[in-house]
Design an enzyme around this catalytic site. Structure first.
Site, mmCIF file in Angstrom:
data_model
loop_
_atom_site.group_PDB
_atom_site.id
_atom_site.type_symbol
_atom_site.label_atom_id
_atom_site.label_comp_id
_atom_site.label_asym_id
_atom_site.label_seq_id
_atom_site.Cartn_x
_atom_site.Cartn_y
_atom_site.Cartn_z
ATOM 1 N N GLU A 1 -0.887 -8.642 4.960
ATOM 2 C CA GLU A 1 -0.533 -8.880 6.375
ATOM 3 C C GLU A 1 -1.744 -8.784 7.300
ATOM 4 O OE1 GLU A 1 -0.115 -6.138 4.730
ATOM 5 O OE2 GLU A 1 -0.395 -4.397 6.017
ATOM 6 N N CYS B 1 0.829 -1.205 0.000
ATOM 7 C CA CYS B 1 0.000 0.000 0.000
ATOM 8 C C CYS B 1 0.873 1.269 0.000
ATOM 9 C CB CYS B 1 -0.985 -0.064 1.161
ATOM 10 S SG CYS B 1 -2.418 0.968 0.882
ATOM 11 N N HIS C 1 -3.348 -5.159 1.574
ATOM 12 C CA HIS C 1 -2.652 -5.531 2.814
ATOM 13 C C HIS C 1 -2.746 -7.036 3.058
ATOM 14 C CE1 HIS C 1 -1.979 -1.443 4.405
ATOM 15 N NE2 HIS C 1 -3.066 -1.148 3.710
#
Ligand code: GLN
Length: 188
Positions: free
Chosen positions: A173, A79, A171
């Site tokens: 993660e 991002c 994202h």
């Protein structure tokens, strides 16, 4: 064991540290050049790319980081991290590392409240899809010839690779899917 750093000047570095720890590597938040030089791969997390860029300049990390990446330090930007790696963020004059041959349009998926979770199509490896969270995400609007598309959403590239540089507009993660992190570790 591999030592991986997550740039911890601003933004969402904690979820990356947690995901990396689950992948059996040593993961550290890094803020200084000495800390960056002690790791074998670096993640640039999401956050506010203008702020992270300014802090990189203020901390004297900006040019050394470009040198390290050009010399082969594997990096993975998510991002805001993707924006920082790109050549050009349309309409913005913020500091960019310019090591990844793409142009991006910031906030192209809408505002914070328009954040969404979706499935993206993976174009490498064994999994066909991954869940992905988009938060004020950039769109990749130009791809250089040396850039490979790793994931697509509605026909648009959302994860890419150029040599040892990986980047995603979403994202990973914040999901359970570790495929991109594992791919990154394979480059380190
Ligand atoms: N919109 C932010 C920027 O332009 C990026 C958002 C994010 O990293 N989740 O830097």
């Amino acid at each position: 064991m591999q030592k991986i750093g997550v740039l911890a000047l601003q933004g969402g570095y904690d979820p990356h540290l947690r995901m990396l720890s689950g992948l059996k590597v040593e993961a550290y938040p890094v803020k200084t050049l000495a800390e960056i030089d002690a790791v074998q791969g670096l993640i640039l997390p999401g956050g506010e790319s203008t702020t992270i860029g300014k802090l990189l300049v203020l901390q004297g990390l900006f040019s050394p980081l470009i040198e390290r990446i050009k010399a082969g330090l594997p990096v993975f930007g998510t991002c805001a991290g993707l924006i920082l790696l790109s050549k050009n963020a349309l309409g913005s004059s913020q500091p960019l590392l310019e090591v990844l041959d793409v142009d991006v349009q910031r906030n192209a998926y809408g505002r914070q409240i328009e954040s969404f979770e979706t499935q993206v199509e993976l174009l490498w490896g064994t999994q066909a899809q991954s869940s992905a969270i988009f938060i004020r995400a950039p769109q990749i609007v130009r791809l250089g010839d040396s850039v490979k598309v790793l994931a697509r959403h509605e026909g648009r590239p959302v994860a890419i690779q150029q040599g040892k540089i990986l980047a995603a507009s979403y994202h990973p993660e914040l999901t359970e899917n570790t495929a991109l992190h594992q791919l990154f570790l394979s480059l380190v």
